[in-house]
Design an enzyme around this catalytic site. Structure first.
Site, PDB file in Angstrom:
ATOM      1  N   ARG A  51     -11.574  13.514   2.573  1.00  0.00           N
ATOM      2  CA  ARG A  51     -11.979  12.546   3.485  1.00  0.00           C
ATOM      3  C   ARG A  51     -13.272  12.495   2.519  1.00  0.00           C
ATOM      4  O   ARG A  51     -14.456  11.500   2.980  1.00  0.00           O
ATOM      5  CB  ARG A  51     -12.140  13.141   4.849  1.00  0.00           C
ATOM      6  CG  ARG A  51     -10.662  12.867   5.580  1.00  0.00           C
ATOM      7  CD  ARG A  51     -10.645  11.711   5.870  1.00  0.00           C
ATOM      8  NE  ARG A  51      -9.161  11.801   6.433  1.00  0.00           N
ATOM      9  CZ  ARG A  51      -8.015  10.593   7.089  1.00  0.00           C
ATOM     10  NH1 ARG A  51      -8.512   9.529   6.390  1.00  0.00           N
ATOM     11  NH2 ARG A  51      -7.221  11.052   7.523  1.00  0.00           N
TER      12      ARG A  51
ATOM     13  N   TYR B  40      -0.714  13.438   7.302  1.00  0.00           N
ATOM     14  CA  TYR B  40       0.235  11.828   7.871  1.00  0.00           C
ATOM     15  C   TYR B  40       1.290  11.844   8.308  1.00  0.00           C
ATOM     16  O   TYR B  40       2.639  12.616   7.406  1.00  0.00           O
ATOM     17  CB  TYR B  40      -0.386  10.611   7.529  1.00  0.00           C
ATOM     18  CG  TYR B  40      -1.897   9.729   7.748  1.00  0.00           C
ATOM     19  CD1 TYR B  40      -2.704  10.429   7.814  1.00  0.00           C
ATOM     20  CD2 TYR B  40      -2.002   8.779   7.151  1.00  0.00           C
ATOM     21  CE1 TYR B  40      -4.194  10.097   7.977  1.00  0.00           C
ATOM     22  CE2 TYR B  40      -3.695   8.177   6.740  1.00  0.00           C
ATOM     23  CZ  TYR B  40      -4.603   9.218   7.741  1.00  0.00           C
ATOM     24  OH  TYR B  40      -5.758   8.357   7.626  1.00  0.00           O
TER      25      TYR B  40
ATOM     26  N   ARG C 156       1.162   6.353  -6.904  1.00  0.00           N
ATOM     27  CA  ARG C 156       0.112   7.069  -7.244  1.00  0.00           C
ATOM     28  C   ARG C 156       0.001   8.763  -7.315  1.00  0.00           C
ATOM     29  O   ARG C 156      -0.232   9.487  -8.188  1.00  0.00           O
ATOM     30  CB  ARG C 156      -1.047   7.074  -6.100  1.00  0.00           C
ATOM     31  CG  ARG C 156      -2.285   8.031  -6.511  1.00  0.00           C
ATOM     32  CD  ARG C 156      -3.437   7.525  -5.455  1.00  0.00           C
ATOM     33  NE  ARG C 156      -2.648   7.566  -3.870  1.00  0.00           N
ATOM     34  CZ  ARG C 156      -3.789   7.191  -2.408  1.00  0.00           C
ATOM     35  NH1 ARG C 156      -5.563   7.431  -3.148  1.00  0.00           N
ATOM     36  NH2 ARG C 156      -3.178   7.030  -1.269  1.00  0.00           N
TER      37      ARG C 156
ATOM     38  N   GLU D   8     -14.341  -0.575   7.379  1.00  0.00           N
ATOM     39  CA  GLU D   8     -14.468   0.898   6.454  1.00  0.00           C
ATOM     40  C   GLU D   8     -15.368   0.690   5.569  1.00  0.00           C
ATOM     41  O   GLU D   8     -16.032  -0.169   5.107  1.00  0.00           O
ATOM     42  CB  GLU D   8     -12.895   0.944   5.839  1.00  0.00           C
ATOM     43  CG  GLU D   8     -12.842   1.943   5.053  1.00  0.00           C
ATOM     44  CD  GLU D   8     -11.613   1.894   4.150  1.00  0.00           C
ATOM     45  OE1 GLU D   8     -10.194   1.997   4.083  1.00  0.00           O
ATOM     46  OE2 GLU D   8     -11.625   1.996   2.911  1.00  0.00           O
TER      47      GLU D   8
ATOM     48  N   TYR E  72       0.704  -1.316   0.416  1.00  0.00           N
ATOM     49  CA  TYR E  72       0.460   0.052   0.309  1.00  0.00           C
ATOM     50  C   TYR E  72       1.120   1.405  -0.101  1.00  0.00           C
ATOM     51  O   TYR E  72       0.400   2.533  -0.704  1.00  0.00           O
ATOM     52  CB  TYR E  72      -1.081  -0.308   1.153  1.00  0.00           C
ATOM     53  CG  TYR E  72      -1.492   1.291   1.632  1.00  0.00           C
ATOM     54  CD1 TYR E  72      -2.307   1.751   0.251  1.00  0.00           C
ATOM     55  CD2 TYR E  72      -1.203   1.986   2.432  1.00  0.00           C
ATOM     56  CE1 TYR E  72      -3.730   2.686   0.331  1.00  0.00           C
ATOM     57  CE2 TYR E  72      -1.853   3.737   2.647  1.00  0.00           C
ATOM     58  CZ  TYR E  72      -3.069   3.658   1.752  1.00  0.00           C
ATOM     59  OH  TYR E  72      -3.772   4.881   1.821  1.00  0.00           O
TER      60      TYR E  72
HETATM   61  C1  3EB Z   1      -7.618   5.571   6.328  1.00  0.00           C
HETATM   62  O1  3EB Z   1      -7.813   7.167   7.208  1.00  0.00           O
HETATM   63  C2  3EB Z   1      -8.643   4.786   6.217  1.00  0.00           C
HETATM   64  O2  3EB Z   1      -5.110   5.734   0.262  1.00  0.00           O
HETATM   65  O3  3EB Z   1      -7.109   6.485  -1.016  1.00  0.00           O
HETATM   66  C3  3EB Z   1      -9.339   5.885   3.776  1.00  0.00           C
HETATM   67  C4  3EB Z   1      -9.299   5.884   2.309  1.00  0.00           C
HETATM   68  C5  3EB Z   1      -7.412   5.064   3.656  1.00  0.00           C
HETATM   69  C6  3EB Z   1      -8.640   6.210   1.030  1.00  0.00           C
HETATM   70  C7  3EB Z   1      -6.589   6.617  -0.019  1.00  0.00           C
HETATM   71  C8  3EB Z   1      -7.155   5.378   2.623  1.00  0.00           C
HETATM   72  C9  3EB Z   1      -7.049   5.749   0.613  1.00  0.00           C
HETATM   73  O4  3EB Z   1      -6.554   6.754   6.193  1.00  0.00           O
HETATM   74  C10 3EB Z   1      -7.340   4.022   4.479  1.00  0.00           C
END
Ligand code: 3EB
Length: 305
Positions: free
Chosen positions: A199, A186, A134, A299, A127
């Site tokens: 989000r 992050y 990406r 999720e 990932y």
């Molecule tokens: C998170 O909150 C969970 O890499 O496109 C959620 C939605 C998550 C999209 C992405 C990753 C992605 O980090 C993971």
């Protein structure tokens, strides 16, 4: 005639998603999704617009468009491109090049499905490599802000990356969750290139909110390791926080289709019961998929109208 054939015969059908068993036609609008449904019978997801639709193939992409909306999808076999990072770069370069020359250039929502998403340790996790690739493929196309997104691991035999998107000729409004650190901020521990997604995305043209994959992440940390019920509770709190952040009323209803991605198929019944109790009447499609952090069991993404 199958439901799929009937839908494809209608003028405004933009896309058709099969989560198993529908034997779709060879049509650019049809996408057999690599995730398996944990529900039977498997519903067909259909996107419809209020206008005639044109569709085609452009290199490795397929697309359809109508009424100001654009669907585009790409599927690449990692074995042809040398791993998750290079494959993601190629997928996003092609999507960016295609969307960039369209009137529907505002990418609102992206779904990413890849194999063995948690394989590899630390920075070698697939990932995290996907995230690097990406971002490289996106270049500066999303300089003004990322689309809403989902990234989930599938269990297919072929290491295939599937990416599909919804774009529009009108921009959306990005929504973040005040309970969560924005993904692109992050800290380093989650990888050298942070995940590039918003989000949620508010779509004024539809009066709807497109909700990204939402899990039990608080701040930047995963909460409630290995506790399914507590992760579900936390996820619902995050979903409500997103609605509030988008200035929407609380709650989900029969008009708000959600998907729940469940890591262990043995958890499906519990997830189904929990959501039926907590979100009565809300259509939820349960899919067998791995969440991009190994400790997360579930999720949820979807739409709120
Ligand atoms: C998170 O909150 C969970 O890499 O496109 C959620 C939605 C998550 C999209 C992405 C990753 C992605 O980090 C993971």
């Amino acid at each position: 005639m199958t439901d799929a054939d009937a839908a494809l015969g209608e003028a405004g059908t933009l896309a058709l998603f099969d989560f198993g068993g529908h034997a779709l036609r060879d049509d650019p609008r049809c996408l057999p999704v690599a995730l398996e449904s944990l529900d039977a019978p498997v519903p067909l997801e259909i996107w419809q617009v209020d206008a005639p639709v044109t569709c085609g193939v452009a290199g490795e992409l397929r697309w359809s468009a109508g009424g100001g909306w654009l669907f585009a999808a790409i599927e690449l076999d990692e074995r042809d491109h040398g791993g998750p990072q290079a494959t993601a770069t190629r997928a996003y370069e092609q999507l960016r090049a295609f969307v960039g020359q369209r009137a529907e250039r505002h990418v609102l929502r992206i779904w990413n499905y890849m194999a063995a998403i948690n394989q590899g340790d630390g920075d070698a996790e697939r990932y995290k490599q996907f995230c690097i690739g990406r971002a490289a493929g996106m270049g500066d196309f999303f300089a003004e802000g990322f689309p809403a997104a989902t990234a989930i691991g599938h269990h297919g035999d072929v290491p295939r990356l599937q990416v599909y998107l919804l774009a529009s000729d009108q921009s959306g409004v990005r929504v973040e969750n005040p309970r969560q650190v924005s993904a692109w901020r992050y800290p380093r521990q989650y990888g050298s290139t942070p995940p590039s997604f918003a989000r949620a995305m508010s779509l004024p043209a539809l009066d709807a909110l497109a909700i990204s994959g939402t899990a039990a992440v608080v701040g930047h940390a995963s909460a409630h390791h290995d506790d399914l019920d507590a992760q579900l509770e936390e996820t619902l709190v995050n979903l409500e926080a997103l609605l509030a952040s988008a200035d929407m009323s609380a709650g989900f209803d029969t008009q708000s289709p959600l998907k729940a991605y469940v890591r262990h198929s043995a958890d499906a019944a519990r997830v189904r019961d929990f959501l039926q109790q907590r979100l009565p009447g809300v259509p939820v499609l349960l899919l067998h998929g791995d969440i991009c952090r190994g400790e997360l069991l579930v999720e949820i993404d979807g739409w709120r109208y």
